[in-house]
Design a protein around this motif. Structure first.
Motif, PDB file in Angstrom:
ATOM      1  N   PRO A  20       0.830  -1.202   0.000  1.00 48.82           N
ATOM      2  CA  PRO A  20       0.000   0.000   0.000  1.00 48.82           C
ATOM      3  C   PRO A  20       0.867   1.255   0.000  1.00 48.82           C
ATOM      4  CG  PRO A  20      -0.664  -1.499   1.765  1.00 48.82           C
ATOM      5  CD  PRO A  20       0.622  -2.027   1.200  1.00 48.82           C
ATOM      6  N   SER A  21       0.340   2.337  -0.565  1.00 45.75           N
ATOM      7  CA  SER A  21       1.059   3.613  -0.590  1.00 45.75           C
ATOM      8  C   SER A  21       0.538   4.505   0.520  1.00 45.75           C
ATOM      9  CB  SER A  21       0.832   4.300  -1.930  1.00 45.75           C
ATOM     10  OG  SER A  21       1.279   3.474  -2.973  1.00 45.75           O
ATOM     11  N   VAL A  60      -0.792   7.865   1.755  1.00 43.53           N
ATOM     12  CA  VAL A  60      -1.447   9.034   1.177  1.00 43.53           C
ATOM     13  C   VAL A  60      -1.888   9.967   2.306  1.00 43.53           C
ATOM     14  CG1 VAL A  60      -3.389   9.833  -0.214  1.00 43.53           C
ATOM     15  CG2 VAL A  60      -2.240   7.690  -0.799  1.00 43.53           C
ATOM     16  N   ARG A 114      -8.196  17.323  -4.691  1.00 43.78           N
ATOM     17  CA  ARG A 114      -7.610  16.355  -5.623  1.00 43.78           C
ATOM     18  C   ARG A 114      -8.274  14.981  -5.539  1.00 43.78           C
ATOM     19  NH1 ARG A 114      -2.159  18.818  -3.385  1.00 43.78           N
ATOM     20  NH2 ARG A 114      -1.606  20.200  -5.107  1.00 43.78           N
ATOM     21  N   LEU A 130      -7.479  10.747  -6.253  1.00 42.13           N
ATOM     22  CA  LEU A 130      -6.581   9.633  -6.574  1.00 42.13           C
ATOM     23  C   LEU A 130      -7.472   8.473  -6.979  1.00 42.13           C
ATOM     24  CD1 LEU A 130      -3.720   8.301  -6.503  1.00 42.13           C
ATOM     25  CD2 LEU A 130      -4.243   7.648  -4.141  1.00 42.13           C
ATOM     26  N   LEU A 150     -12.573  12.463   1.504  1.00 43.21           N
ATOM     27  CA  LEU A 150     -12.087  12.790   2.839  1.00 43.21           C
ATOM     28  C   LEU A 150     -12.318  14.267   3.115  1.00 43.21           C
ATOM     29  CD1 LEU A 150      -8.576  11.034   2.680  1.00 43.21           C
ATOM     30  CD2 LEU A 150     -10.789  10.044   3.313  1.00 43.21           C
ATOM     31  N   GLY A 154     -12.248  15.062   6.697  1.00 42.69           N
ATOM     32  CA  GLY A 154     -11.423  15.126   7.908  1.00 42.69           C
ATOM     33  C   GLY A 154      -9.985  14.863   7.508  1.00 42.69           C
ATOM     34  N   ALA A 155      -9.043  15.376   8.281  1.00 40.05           N
ATOM     35  CA  ALA A 155      -7.635  15.229   7.900  1.00 40.05           C
ATOM     36  C   ALA A 155      -6.841  14.572   9.023  1.00 40.05           C
ATOM     37  CB  ALA A 155      -7.040  16.584   7.559  1.00 40.05           C
ATOM     38  N   PRO A 156      -6.758  13.226   9.006  1.00 38.01           N
ATOM     39  CA  PRO A 156      -5.931  12.557  10.009  1.00 38.01           C
ATOM     40  C   PRO A 156      -4.487  13.057   9.933  1.00 38.01           C
ATOM     41  CG  PRO A 156      -7.264  10.969   8.797  1.00 38.01           C
ATOM     42  CD  PRO A 156      -7.414  12.286   8.103  1.00 38.01           C
ATOM     43  N   PRO A 183      -0.397   9.926   7.377  1.00 38.10           N
ATOM     44  CA  PRO A 183      -0.868   9.437   6.082  1.00 38.10           C
ATOM     45  C   PRO A 183      -1.585   8.094   6.242  1.00 38.10           C
ATOM     46  CG  PRO A 183       1.459  10.029   5.992  1.00 38.10           C
ATOM     47  CD  PRO A 183       1.063  10.063   7.430  1.00 38.10           C
ATOM     48  N   SER A 184      -2.526   7.834   5.352  1.00 41.19           N
ATOM     49  CA  SER A 184      -3.245   6.567   5.371  1.00 41.19           C
ATOM     50  C   SER A 184      -2.645   5.629   4.336  1.00 41.19           C
ATOM     51  CB  SER A 184      -4.717   6.797   5.034  1.00 41.19           C
ATOM     52  OG  SER A 184      -5.286   7.684   5.956  1.00 41.19           O
ATOM     53  N   GLU A 185      -2.700   4.334   4.624  1.00 41.51           N
ATOM     54  CA  GLU A 185      -2.195   3.350   3.667  1.00 41.51           C
ATOM     55  C   GLU A 185      -3.300   2.990   2.684  1.00 41.51           C
ATOM     56  OE1 GLU A 185      -0.166   0.017   5.357  1.00 41.51           O
ATOM     57  OE2 GLU A 185       1.591   1.331   5.424  1.00 41.51           O
ATOM     58  N   VAL A 186      -3.014   3.199   1.419  1.00 40.97           N
ATOM     59  CA  VAL A 186      -3.996   2.929   0.378  1.00 40.97           C
ATOM     60  C   VAL A 186      -3.418   1.918  -0.606  1.00 40.97           C
ATOM     61  CG1 VAL A 186      -5.348   3.926  -1.496  1.00 40.97           C
ATOM     62  CG2 VAL A 186      -4.969   5.242   0.596  1.00 40.97           C
ATOM     63  N   PRO A 187      -3.989   0.706  -0.665  1.00 40.94           N
ATOM     64  CA  PRO A 187      -3.501  -0.274  -1.637  1.00 40.94           C
ATOM     65  C   PRO A 187      -4.034   0.053  -3.034  1.00 40.94           C
ATOM     66  CG  PRO A 187      -4.767  -1.301   0.167  1.00 40.94           C
ATOM     67  CD  PRO A 187      -5.041   0.171   0.193  1.00 40.94           C
ATOM     68  N   ALA A 188      -3.158   0.047  -4.027  1.00 43.40           N
ATOM     69  CA  ALA A 188      -3.579   0.368  -5.400  1.00 43.40           C
ATOM     70  C   ALA A 188      -4.703  -0.548  -5.866  1.00 43.40           C
ATOM     71  CB  ALA A 188      -2.382   0.275  -6.341  1.00 43.40           C
ATOM     72  N   LEU A 216     -10.546   8.076  -4.642  1.00 40.29           N
ATOM     73  CA  LEU A 216     -10.403   8.623  -3.290  1.00 40.29           C
ATOM     74  C   LEU A 216     -10.084  10.106  -3.465  1.00 40.29           C
ATOM     75  CD1 LEU A 216     -10.052   8.200  -0.189  1.00 40.29           C
ATOM     76  CD2 LEU A 216      -7.623   7.802  -0.646  1.00 40.29           C
ATOM     77  N   ALA A 217     -10.923  10.953  -2.907  1.00 42.81           N
ATOM     78  CA  ALA A 217     -10.755  12.386  -3.152  1.00 42.81           C
ATOM     79  C   ALA A 217     -10.710  13.148  -1.839  1.00 42.81           C
ATOM     80  CB  ALA A 217     -11.898  12.899  -4.027  1.00 42.81           C
TER      81      ALA A 217
END
Lengths: 347, 347
Positions: free
Chosen positions: A274-275, A277, A287, A289, B267, B269-271, B274-279, B289-290
């Motif tokens: 996972p990346s 973000v 933006r 993704l 999103l 809210g702004a944690p 960073p969040s892990e996002v798998p492609a 995801l915006a």
């Protein structure tokens, strides 16, 4: 049954080798295609080596198939003997779910029949791909191949072409837009050609300075070497759209920051991990993704017709099938400009 | 100069306390607003305590302001003495960049003048927010407040309202769509009310079973407790749109998997991390995801008019300003249904 010759992986650790197998006799709606060329996609390697842990052996890879129709079933209306025909990443789907009905069969909710390393709709019979001399496919999952382009250059359009065309279209890329393409490999080089053909101002982001000349020849207007992050700083907030074709793990945030308001970055490569973000990178400039996966039959045909009209096709290195294992090693190293295509006469 | 009373943080570690300061005399285009109510946004706390590391002290927080026009400048055409008026998260911008010209001032490329914890266009004079008895704002950055809603319930629309309205509109949320709202706080409760008012079928995702009754009262059709991930499994691929209002670090992938083809998760809210996002989670179903940040003046007015027409406003707990520090502690614990609003008469 039709005796068929091909190349297969017998296990995750063995090289591809000659393999004889049977295909079904063409049914009423089927087309028998004598395969002329088959592209070598990086996902062939992942699957031949069980890197996605879902491999079925023996496996005959290949889903960038161009050939000539040798026979058609009694009910076939769209193809006749002698026509050029193509097959992409899937050869059947349920046809009844909402995605299939909307022509987005690649997202079939029931059972997408992959061209290889899948099973037919009976969920038992394995499917075998294009590293072979012939294939039998329902005409509704068969593409018409334009005759004005060399068929070996068309083959990669069936996966690399549609994978890049679909998101460019979905996000309305066109004239007056700044578009980034991250990575200049099989997918990236098609992204550059297609985005440029749509009128966008294209910037290639690459780790390798050595690709600049190629990038410009393919249609890019700018080239940025990403090894030095300072090169990206002046580009913050400038891009309408970024196509990220890199499948190695990499920093997405570096590219997200280049998007202007309402800009979109689309992932078509799938890094294993996972990346990370940061939400702020998405909230700034509203933006997006996104991810994108090939395209449906209708859109794939649209892409082929578009490419025929604009004279766009893939840059390829044609190889005999006996060199497939060496081609895999070179593909892994990125040592191909920009797609290996197997000449099936060699089989 | 206009002698003004307010409450300010003198430093990151001190409680808010009474603070006297000056505001400019209204210029030709300015409106002097006597503040009636000001909402308490979680970002007030982050900034009062320098959690975003960009704080200017003394700081008078508050950007959910509703009041009555007490005086107007000679050139003012849109307001007259006695009108209800509102001020949101910003009070000026450059007016000349492409984002300002397109009415998306919140993304001003030059200098967005935040209502507090910012500087005026001179880049020197600090701005002071709505925890005060009056404010002076250019009429172009002042909102018309509908008279048919209680002003204390309208105040939170200036930040929580527009933050949720804008992405719901931008992604065309409406009838026939399944919409998820993650988190039922200040933003989430507005997300539920607005999405339901637009005709969507709304599901609230919350860690706390205790919020189910409220969620349904606010307009939600379904309620899912997320502590047990099994509750989410049957919902995979079902949602057109998910509004994620949670600003604590949490697993995004769990929610991405709920999106159907071409679905979007936004999103707001702004944690911190960073969040892990798998492609693969994005590529499957062509998901997006915006991020989204408040709205421009035009859209904020549109939202206020929409809320007036649909009788939508915020659920609030009105407090005297003397309770602000206690209210901060309760906000941090999520112990507010659903927004504290300061009654400025108490000042």
């Amino acid at each position: 049954m039709l005796k068929t010759r091909g190349y297969a992986a017998e296990a995750a650790t063995t090289p591809l080798a000659p393999f004889d197998f049977d295909r079904r006799e063409p049914g009423a709606h089927d087309v028998l295609i004598e395969i002329l060329y088959c592209g070598v996609c990086h996902s062939d390697i992942h699957q031949a080596r069980n890197e996605w842990e879902n491999s079925i052996y023996p496996m005959v890879p290949g889903h960038e198939i161009v050939g000539r129709v040798a026979r058609v079933g009694a009910e076939v209306t769209r193809f006749k003997e002698g026509d050029l025909a193509g097959v992409g990443c899937f050869v059947e789907s349920c046809r009844t779910c909402e995605n299939c009905k909307e022509g987005e069969e690649q997202h079939c909710l029931t059972h997408l029949v992959a061209t290889y390393n899948g099973t037919e709709r009976d969920e038992q019979t394995p499917t075998y791909g294009g590293y072979s001399n012939q294939i039998v496919v329902d005409e509704n999952y068969t593409l018409k191949i334009p005759s004005n382009l060399p068929p070996e250059n068309v083959a990669p359009l069936l996966c690399a072409g549609i994978t890049t065309y679909s998101p460019l279209r979905r996000f309305n890329v066109g004239a007056g837009q700044r578009v980034g393409v991250v990575g200049l490999g099989g997918l990236g080089h098609m992204g550059v050609k297609l985005a440029a053909s749509m009128g966008a101002e294209v910037t290639v982001f690459s780790t390798s300075q050595s690709k600049e000349e190629d990038a410009r020849r393919l249609g890019a207007h700018h080239f940025v070497v990403t090894k030095d992050p300072q090169n990206l700083e002046p580009l913050a907030g400038k891009f309408h759209f970024i196509l990220d074709t890199v499948s190695a793990t990499h920093d997405l945030n570096m590219y997200l920051n280049l998007l202007r308001r309402d800009g979109t970055m689309v992932l078509v490569g799938a890094p294993e991990k996972p990346s990370e973000v940061p939400a702020f990178s998405l909230i700034t400039n509203n933006r997006k993704l996104a991810g994108s996966m090939i395209g449906g039959i209708r859109e794939t045909q649209e892409m082929l017709d578009y490419c025929a009209e604009r004279n766009v096709s893939s840059d390829v290195e044609v190889i005999p099938i006996q060199q497939i294992n060496e081609a895999y090693e070179r593909t892994i190293k990125g040592d191909v400009r920009y797609r290996f295509v197997i000449d099936m006469k060699s089989l």
